[in-house]
Design a protein around this motif. Structure first.
Motif, short mmCIF file in Angstrom:
data_model
loop_
_atom_site.label_atom_id
_atom_site.label_comp_id
_atom_site.label_asym_id
_atom_site.label_seq_id
_atom_site.Cartn_x
_atom_site.Cartn_y
_atom_site.Cartn_z
N ASP A 102 -45.16 1.00 -31.25
CA ASP A 102 -45.38 1.11 -29.81
C ASP A 102 -45.89 -0.21 -29.24
OD1 ASP A 102 -44.60 3.71 -29.22
OD2 ASP A 102 -46.44 4.52 -30.10
N ARG A 103 -46.78 -0.86 -29.98
CA ARG A 103 -47.32 -2.13 -29.48
C ARG A 103 -46.21 -3.16 -29.34
NH1 ARG A 103 -49.88 -6.99 -31.34
NH2 ARG A 103 -51.54 -7.60 -29.89
N TYR A 104 -45.34 -3.21 -30.34
CA TYR A 104 -44.26 -4.20 -30.28
C TYR A 104 -43.27 -3.88 -29.17
CZ TYR A 104 -46.19 -6.72 -34.09
OH TYR A 104 -47.04 -7.49 -34.82
N ALA A 105 -42.99 -2.61 -29.01
CA ALA A 105 -42.08 -2.21 -27.91
C ALA A 105 -42.70 -2.60 -26.57
CB ALA A 105 -41.81 -0.72 -27.96
N ALA A 106 -44.01 -2.35 -26.46
CA ALA A 106 -44.69 -2.66 -25.19
C ALA A 106 -44.72 -4.17 -24.95
CB ALA A 106 -46.11 -2.10 -25.21
N ILE A 107 -45.01 -4.95 -26.00
CA ILE A 107 -45.06 -6.41 -25.85
C ILE A 107 -43.68 -6.93 -25.45
CG2 ILE A 107 -45.21 -8.57 -27.18
CD1 ILE A 107 -47.54 -7.30 -28.72
N ASN A 108 -42.65 -6.46 -26.15
CA ASN A 108 -41.30 -6.96 -25.84
C ASN A 108 -40.90 -6.60 -24.41
OD1 ASN A 108 -41.14 -7.98 -28.37
ND2 ASN A 108 -39.97 -6.28 -29.23
N SER A 109 -41.28 -5.42 -24.00
CA SER A 109 -40.91 -5.00 -22.64
C SER A 109 -41.63 -5.86 -21.60
CB SER A 109 -41.22 -3.51 -22.42
OG SER A 109 -42.61 -3.30 -22.38
N VAL A 110 -42.86 -6.22 -21.90
CA VAL A 110 -43.64 -7.05 -20.97
C VAL A 110 -43.05 -8.46 -20.89
CG1 VAL A 110 -45.84 -8.28 -20.86
CG2 VAL A 110 -45.83 -5.81 -21.05
N ILE A 111 -42.67 -9.01 -22.03
CA ILE A 111 -42.09 -10.36 -22.03
C ILE A 111 -40.76 -10.35 -21.28
CG2 ILE A 111 -41.11 -12.20 -23.48
CD1 ILE A 111 -43.18 -11.44 -25.62
N SER A 112 -39.97 -9.34 -21.57
CA SER A 112 -38.65 -9.29 -20.94
C SER A 112 -38.75 -9.10 -19.42
CB SER A 112 -37.87 -8.17 -21.63
OG SER A 112 -36.88 -7.71 -20.84
N ALA A 113 -39.65 -8.23 -18.98
CA ALA A 113 -39.81 -8.01 -17.53
C ALA A 113 -40.38 -9.26 -16.86
CB ALA A 113 -40.72 -6.81 -17.28
#
Lengths: 442, 509
Positions: B477-488
């Motif tokens: 979940d943390r990695y998904a959240a981090i990746n989503s934040v970087i991408s957005a």
């Protein structure tokens, strides 16, 4: 104690318990029962509230003198009051607005414990539905509210409070926002400048407006661009107003001049586009680029005929950043799609080989290529400037691949690129396309 | 010391009192049905003392007093209306009050001055509305500085004045002014609902026509688009045939369409009647054509209408023609539940705080809506989607009767179909209650929950969301959240996205 007495005592105690149960259940029975109709639920709650409130009103102190604890108890009672959704939201907002005057921290704590989404309107707002209750208090006590928001108490919720502060307190105190701009995350910059703008337009005091402009102009370009600053220039600037040199004692004066030049250019293209060229000579050389940027921005979007004379002036001045600006490129594409895309392609490829213009060339030829691939094929060879000809071939390849899925046409164009460095880049774009579109192995 | 009989009486009295109080405390302290009531009731259960009871009782009384109170400005206005006798020259008195309002300094002075001004304008308005309107027209046209308060106060008072005088008496000054006519027609709508119906509507229209002719302006004869449906709601069901005859005098007009759609919106019977007319082809095509799309939307607001007719009417709305029956039933049921919750008792709020159990919510839904058997599953899913945002664990039984595969699908899709603007902590709590994803689709749904939220959360919470993500425990979940934040972030600011990339991934081997 004989048996009869024991039975009588037992019965009387049972009766006392029954009376107790009756009294305990009575208030609940006055509220709406599950399954009541919508209107019944609402009116049932009101009747019971008012009848209880009538007694309460006599013994309770006026709301204006309530302590925080009294607000908290009333707040908790909302949960069991059986209100409809609109009634609940309205009641909570009213309670919070009063509570916040007495104890902002407790009121905010309570409000943030409720849902952050808007189930009723289902719209996405920067602020949770109850947040608007704090607008007045934030506007009346901007500094303490700001300190509270930034104090770390509200974790991830602080962002919503910051938005709320900007739209309420910020709009009322634009100078305060300007002073905090450097400390604000870039993510809030648009909201902050929006608040300043609201504050700027809500006053008619010339001196105050000038003060706002200067307070914003002290910030560097990446915080407040000249284009944004121009929105805070008050009066109709005359070309004479641009003659004064920057005041070394005033750190804002240099950027204030630029903003005024931008504003002047914008007004010129709105009101006297024909006279722009002659008037530009009177603008100090260091301000012409800003005047021209303003002039482009002031042009009506749907009139391409006015765009090119202004861009010619920019080219003569070497104001490449004006031509390469994203907004200008959008206008070029719009003009091309609405009228003659080949003429726009010819105009952009007639520009000098300035590296800053790279995107202008690609986006400038794009509408022509999209409309007429065959005509474009014949035309590219006529471009005089060799590097722009190469870029046109590179763009042709991109359009062939992405628009037409035609690798043969792409290869035809790539093989005509002369500059080895650029060719390597264009071949790289093609490889990316091949990777993207390769069938996926199962 | 008391004598023995008196002592016995004391003891008996005390024991009865203890039993009475015990029963009172225990009964009030009982959690409601479902047994998972929140702290509102639990203190009394744990410690049935007087203070706890008093606090709760006190809260109810405080809330009631708060809700019954009038705001300071309302109270001041009421007082000013009572105290101020009508002036011999109401205009002069109102203008004097306006000057006093402008001169007011402190908040207290402003409050009083505003109340007096409002009361003076009301007197002027009631006595000489035409004279006041002439002035208002001048102030609006000249954009004279500072007169805005006179205009807005008059606009605010207009409904009260029109109600007091009756709309028919106000046509001359209220219907011909574009700013006031919406308020005027709103009052007409209320009067129609209170019994006036079609007859009142026709009388007002006729008077408006007469005034428009006399004034040489069409404004008075026109009904603003914003209020036409309100007027349609004011027709009575018993007079439907005459209403129809009236609108058929001009079947293709927008006014006729809006009046009929407003009438259809007035209740189940009217909506059904209009639908039947359309279904039987009894309306001229010019009118039927313009009504179909509207009636298709109107039936969304009629949960008690026959389901077959609702489905058929929904298909009238452009875009719905080819929707499956299942899809339309699902849409109707879900819409009915949302409307019930939005307009009726706040079950979501009570459920969130443990005041209402799931059984109570279900009982309310079942008794107030007419959910067809074929819509039962959709209704449970719709309820789950909205109630799980308030309490994911307590909402779970809603999915109990679904087949395992469907149940898991609803739960995993809920990560992105729901939880749009929910507190991120609450989203995380929901995720932690989900079973381990077993299929590629379930894993994808779970990740999508993060991806779909990042862009919006960053706008709403700013960098505090980045910090919230950074503080998540290690795991997918943390990695998904981090990746989503970087991408957005990359969509708006490449350099800042790179900074985030460095921050989260630079130490990665």
């Amino acid at each position: 104690m004989n048996r009869r007495t024991i039975i009588l005592l037992g019965a009387s105690h049972v009766a006392a318990a029954a009376v107790g149960v009756f009294f305990a259940l009575r208030p609940a029975a006055a509220g709406p029962a599950p399954g009541d109709g919508v209107s019944n639920a609402s009116s049932g709650a009101k009747v019971s509230d008012i009848s209880r409130g009538a007694a309460g009103l006599k013994s309770l102190r006026p709301v204006a003198s309530w302590r925080s604890a009294e607000f908290r108890r009333a707040w908790k009672a909302v949960r069991t009051a059986g209100l409809t959704t609109p009634e609940r939201l309205a009641t909570q907002k009213q309670l919070l607005a009063e509570w916040a005057k007495r104890d902002l921290t407790s009121a905010l704590d309570a409000a943030l414990e409720e849902a952050w989404d808007d189930d009723v309107d289902r719209d996405f707002g920067y602020v949770w539905p109850l947040g608007e209750a704090f607008s007045d208090v934030f506007a009346e006590q901007p500094e303490p509210a700001w300190d509270l928001i930034e104090g770390g108490r509200y974790g991830v919720g602080a962002g919503m409070l910051r938005h709320l502060w900007l739209s309420s307190a910020g709009a009322r105190h634009p100078l305060l926002v300007a002073s905090k701009l450097a400390d604000l995350s870039w993510r809030f910059r648009d909201s902050a400048l929006g608040a300043c703008s609201q504050g700027f337009y809500s006053t008619t005091d010339e001196a105050e407006r000038t003060e706002i402009l200067h307070a914003l102009a002290v910030h560097p370009e990446d915080l407040v661009s000249v284009e944004r600053l121009a929105g805070f220039v008050n009066s109709h600037v005359q070309v004479e107003d641009l003659q004064a040199s920057p005041d070394p004692a005033d750190p804002a004066s240099g950027r204030v001049r630029m903003a005024k030049a931008w504003h002047w250019g914008m007004r010129m293209s709105v009101t006297q586009a024909d006279e722009l060229e002659a008037a530009l000579d009177e603008v100090p050389a260091d301000l012409r680029v800003h005047a021209l940027a303003g002039a482009v921005d002031g042009l009506p979007y749907n009139d391409g005929a006015l765009l090119f004379p202004v861009l010619e002036l920019a080219a003569n001045e070497g104001a490449w950043e004006v031509i390469a600006d994203g907004n200008t490129i959008q206008r070029l594409q719009y003009a091309a799609r609405r009228s003659d895309p080949r003429a726009v392609a010819e105009w952009v490829t007639g520009l000098p080989p300035e590296p800053a213009l790279y995107q202008v060339i690609h986006r400038g030829v794009e509408p022509f290529f999209q409309r007429d691939m065959q005509g474009a094929r014949d035309w590219i060879g006529t471009i005089e400037e060799p590097i722009w000809r190469d870029h046109a071939y590179g763009e042709y390849s991109q359009q062939a691949l992405n628009g037409r899925k035609d690798p043969v046409a792409s290869r035809w164009a790539l093989d005509r690129i002369q500059n080895p460095e650029f060719r390597a880049k264009a071949e790289g774009w093609r490889r990316d396309w091949e990777k993207r579109t390769a069938p996926k192995a199962k | 010391m008391s004598s023995p009989p008196l002592r016995t009486l004391w003891i008996l009295g005390a024991s009865h009192l203890v039993v009475f109080c015990g029963a009172l405390a225990l009964t009030r302290g009982q959690p409601r049905e479902g047994g998972d009531g929140e702290s509102q009731r639990s203190p009394a259960t744990k410690s049935p003392n007087r203070a706890a009871r008093q606090e709760r009782g006190d809260g109810e009384a405080l809330l009631a007093a708060f809700r019954a109170r009038k705001s300071e400005s309302e109270t001041a206005f009421e007082e000013a209306k009572r105290m101020l006798r009508a002036a011999s020259d109401p205009e002069q008195a109102a203008m004097a009050a306006f000057e006093a309002f402008r001169a007011a300094g402190t908040d207290e002075e402003k409050l009083r001055a505003e109340a007096v001004l409002k009361a003076r304008i009301l007197q002027w308005f009631l006595g000489d509305p035409e004279g006041l309107m002439t002035k208002i027209g001048g102030w609006m046209a000249s954009d004279e500085g500072g007169m805005g308060v006179m205009v807005t106060t008059t606009l605010d008072l207009a409904p009260e004045v029109i109600r007091q005088k009756g709309s028919l008496a106000c046509v001359a000054w209220a219907s011909g002014n574009a700013s006031f006519s919406v308020k005027f027609w709103e009052v007409v709508g209320q009067e129609m609902k209170s019994g006036g119906g079609l007859a009142h509507y026709l009388k007002v229209r006729s008077e408006c026509g007469r005034v428009a002719e006399a004034q040489g302006s069409l404004i008075a004869a026109e009904i603003p688009g914003a209020v036409r449906r309100i007027l349609g709601e004011g027709f009575r069901y018993e007079e439907r045939q005459r209403v129809l005859e009236h609108v058929l005098e001009d079947p293709a007009s927008e006014l006729s369409r809006d009046l009929i759609l407003g009438f259809a919106g007035s209740g189940e019977a009217a909506a059904t009647w209009i639908y039947d007319l359309l279904d039987r082809g009894e309306l001229p095509e010019a009118m039927a054509k313009s009504l179909r799309g509207g009636i298709g939307n109107d039936v969304l607001m009629q949960p008690h209408m026959d389901i077959e007719k609702r489905i058929a009417a929904r298909r009238f709305t452009p875009g719905n023609e080819r929707k499956t029956r299942d899809a339309i039933v699902g849409e109707l049921v879900s819409n009915d539940i949302q409307r019930l919750f939005n307009q009726g008792r706040d079950w979501r709020f009570e459920f969130r705080h443990g005041v209402a159990s799931l059984e109570e919510v279900l009982s309310a839904v079942n008794s107030q809506l007419r959910i067809p058997a074929e819509g039962l599953v959709d209704s449970r899913i719709a309820l789950y989607r909205t109630l799980s945002e308030e309490d994911p664990v307590k909402a779970l039984p809603l999915l109990e009767e679904l087949p395992e595969e469907k149940r898991r699908q609803v739960m995993f899709r809920n990560t992105w179909e729901s939880y749009g603007s929910i507190h991120p902590d609450e989203f995380l709590r929901f995720l932690n209650k989900l079973p381990e994803p077993a299929t590629a689709q379930e894993k994808e749904d779970r990740m999508k929950g993060w991806e779909w939220k990042a862009r919006w959360h960053l706008q709403r919470y700013g960098d505090d969301y980045v910090e919230w993500v950074a503080a998540l425990p290690e795991g997918p979940d943390r990695y998904a959240a981090i990746n989503s934040v970087i991408s957005a972030t990359r969509e708006r600011n490449g350099a800042k996205a790179e900074e985030l990339n460095q921050r989260f991934y630079s130490k990665k081997p």
